[in-house]
Design a protein around this motif. Sequence first.
Motif, short mmCIF file in Angstrom:
data_model
loop_
_atom_site.label_atom_id
_atom_site.label_comp_id
_atom_site.label_asym_id
_atom_site.label_seq_id
_atom_site.Cartn_x
_atom_site.Cartn_y
_atom_site.Cartn_z
N ASP A 189 15.64 70.98 -59.21
CA ASP A 189 14.75 72.02 -58.70
C ASP A 189 13.44 72.06 -59.48
OD1 ASP A 189 16.57 72.71 -56.80
OD2 ASP A 189 17.33 74.49 -57.85
N GLY A 190 13.55 72.06 -60.80
CA GLY A 190 12.35 72.13 -61.63
C GLY A 190 11.47 70.91 -61.51
N ALA A 191 12.10 69.73 -61.57
CA ALA A 191 11.33 68.48 -61.48
C ALA A 191 10.69 68.31 -60.11
CB ALA A 191 12.23 67.30 -61.80
N SER A 192 11.40 68.73 -59.05
CA SER A 192 10.86 68.63 -57.69
C SER A 192 9.64 69.54 -57.53
CB SER A 192 11.93 69.01 -56.66
OG SER A 192 13.01 68.11 -56.72
N ALA A 193 9.76 70.76 -58.04
CA ALA A 193 8.63 71.69 -57.97
C ALA A 193 7.44 71.17 -58.77
CB ALA A 193 9.06 73.07 -58.47
N LEU A 194 7.71 70.58 -59.94
CA LEU A 194 6.65 70.03 -60.77
C LEU A 194 5.97 68.85 -60.06
CD1 LEU A 194 5.25 70.11 -63.56
CD2 LEU A 194 6.96 68.47 -64.35
N ALA A 195 6.78 67.97 -59.45
CA ALA A 195 6.22 66.82 -58.73
C ALA A 195 5.36 67.28 -57.56
CB ALA A 195 7.35 65.91 -58.25
N LYS A 196 5.81 68.35 -56.88
CA LYS A 196 5.07 68.85 -55.72
C LYS A 196 3.70 69.37 -56.13
CE LYS A 196 5.48 69.06 -51.28
NZ LYS A 196 5.70 67.83 -50.52
N LYS A 197 3.61 69.95 -57.32
CA LYS A 197 2.32 70.45 -57.81
C LYS A 197 1.33 69.30 -58.04
CE LYS A 197 3.67 74.83 -59.95
NZ LYS A 197 2.69 75.66 -59.21
N PHE A 198 1.85 68.09 -58.25
CA PHE A 198 0.99 66.92 -58.43
C PHE A 198 0.87 66.12 -57.13
CE2 PHE A 198 2.20 67.88 -62.78
CZ PHE A 198 1.00 67.69 -63.46
N ASN A 199 1.22 66.78 -55.99
CA ASN A 199 1.09 66.20 -54.65
C ASN A 199 1.92 64.93 -54.45
OD1 ASN A 199 -0.80 68.15 -53.74
ND2 ASN A 199 -2.43 67.07 -54.86
N VAL A 200 3.08 64.89 -55.08
CA VAL A 200 4.01 63.79 -54.84
C VAL A 200 4.73 64.06 -53.52
CG1 VAL A 200 6.06 62.59 -55.70
CG2 VAL A 200 4.30 63.38 -57.30
N SER A 201 4.92 63.03 -52.68
CA SER A 201 5.49 63.23 -51.35
C SER A 201 6.97 63.61 -51.42
CB SER A 201 5.34 61.94 -50.52
OG SER A 201 6.17 60.93 -51.03
N ASP A 202 7.45 64.24 -50.34
CA ASP A 202 8.87 64.56 -50.23
C ASP A 202 9.73 63.30 -50.31
OD1 ASP A 202 8.31 67.20 -50.00
OD2 ASP A 202 8.58 67.32 -47.83
N LEU A 203 9.23 62.22 -49.72
CA LEU A 203 9.98 60.97 -49.72
C LEU A 203 10.19 60.46 -51.15
CD1 LEU A 203 11.23 58.60 -48.22
CD2 LEU A 203 8.96 57.58 -48.07
N ALA A 204 9.11 60.46 -51.93
CA ALA A 204 9.21 60.00 -53.31
C ALA A 204 10.13 60.89 -54.14
CB ALA A 204 7.82 59.95 -53.95
N ILE A 205 10.04 62.21 -53.91
CA ILE A 205 10.90 63.15 -54.62
C ILE A 205 12.37 62.89 -54.26
CG2 ILE A 205 11.54 65.59 -54.88
CD1 ILE A 205 8.58 66.26 -54.35
N GLY A 206 12.61 62.70 -52.98
CA GLY A 206 13.99 62.49 -52.52
C GLY A 206 14.60 61.22 -53.09
N LEU A 207 13.81 60.14 -53.17
CA LEU A 207 14.34 58.86 -53.61
C LEU A 207 14.40 58.72 -55.13
CD1 LEU A 207 12.60 56.50 -51.07
CD2 LEU A 207 15.02 57.04 -51.19
N THR A 208 13.71 59.58 -55.84
CA THR A 208 13.70 59.45 -57.30
C THR A 208 14.41 60.62 -57.97
OG1 THR A 208 11.49 60.48 -57.31
CG2 THR A 208 11.60 58.08 -57.34
N ILE A 209 13.79 61.80 -57.92
CA ILE A 209 14.32 62.95 -58.66
C ILE A 209 15.66 63.42 -58.09
CG2 ILE A 209 13.89 65.33 -59.32
CD1 ILE A 209 10.86 64.61 -59.16
N VAL A 210 15.74 63.60 -56.78
CA VAL A 210 16.98 64.07 -56.18
C VAL A 210 18.08 63.03 -56.31
CG1 VAL A 210 18.08 64.84 -54.04
CG2 VAL A 210 15.77 65.61 -54.59
N ALA A 211 17.74 61.76 -56.08
CA ALA A 211 18.73 60.69 -56.21
C ALA A 211 19.25 60.61 -57.64
CB ALA A 211 18.11 59.36 -55.80
#
Length: 316
Positions: A24-46
């Motif tokens: 949750d924290g890393a995804s929110a942080l990545a989103k603040k830097f305009n990282v795509s949902d796809l990149a978040i899903g394949l890296t942080i969530v995975a």
Amino acid sequence: MITQILLLALGLVLLITGANGLVDGASALAKKFNVSDLAIGLTIVAFGTSAPELVVNVFASYQGHQDIVFGNVIGSNNFNLFIILGITGLITPIVVQSSTIWKEIPISFLGIVLVYLLTHHFLGSDSNTLTRVDGFLLLLLFGLFLYYVYKQLKSDPVEIEVKVNNYSNLKIWCYVIFGLAGLVIGGRLLVTTAVDLATTFGMSEKLIGLTIVAAGTSLPELATSVVAALKKNSDIAVGNIIGSNIFNLFFILATSAVIKPIAYDTVFDLDMYILAGGTLLVFIAMFTGKKKKLDRWEAAILLIGYLGYMAYIIQK
């Protein structure tokens, strides 16, 4: 004994809660830097769904509990393949893309064969040990797999929806820090208590690793795949399972070996055969028929097969 069981449960809770908090924290942080949902899903969530296995294996490897290292990886992969894929397939028949059948599942099978060869004198080793060199080899292959995933996305982009909360910076860092703390404390507690329980009940570390530890660390994958199945998203449901198995063999086991060479006990051979056979079974089930899918009756066979396998190793 009751205290040990409670501590084991606490370790699992901290492990899973820590992984969720970190995601949750890393995804929110990545989103603040305009990282795509796809990149978040394949890296942080995975990574988050496999973080419990990684943390447990790092501690087990450092403390010299080789049977828990192998038991956790082999047991988690069997749990993913037979239980999670079985439950997911019972919820809804799993239709998969041809790339999953012809590429991801064979890569997973290749990982099983390679680990077996590395621990059985077939590739120049003079002992049943997964050495640091073996670990670096597996990490290199894992890097090639990540490159393959990257190229696959470039040629056939698929958007993955990831729920990201709009947290304040303070809340984001609290989630990240407490998530990491939960993973570290929970992982250490889980390994220590599992070893104590094995001693108390006269059980082997192998059995504890294959059952309690493996099932506990696979809970994030179970939750992810069940939710994906309920939403009729077969690609994420099966991709999460096969991807996790690849991650466990090529990254988590490799990282454990790099930390400290891991002695392999040949009593795990049966469990490796079961894992290889189950992977081939899933490949055949998805390859045959008009549609590339795992039907409910095939999913039921996976579940029944796993229950029989568990009954056998516990009795043994």
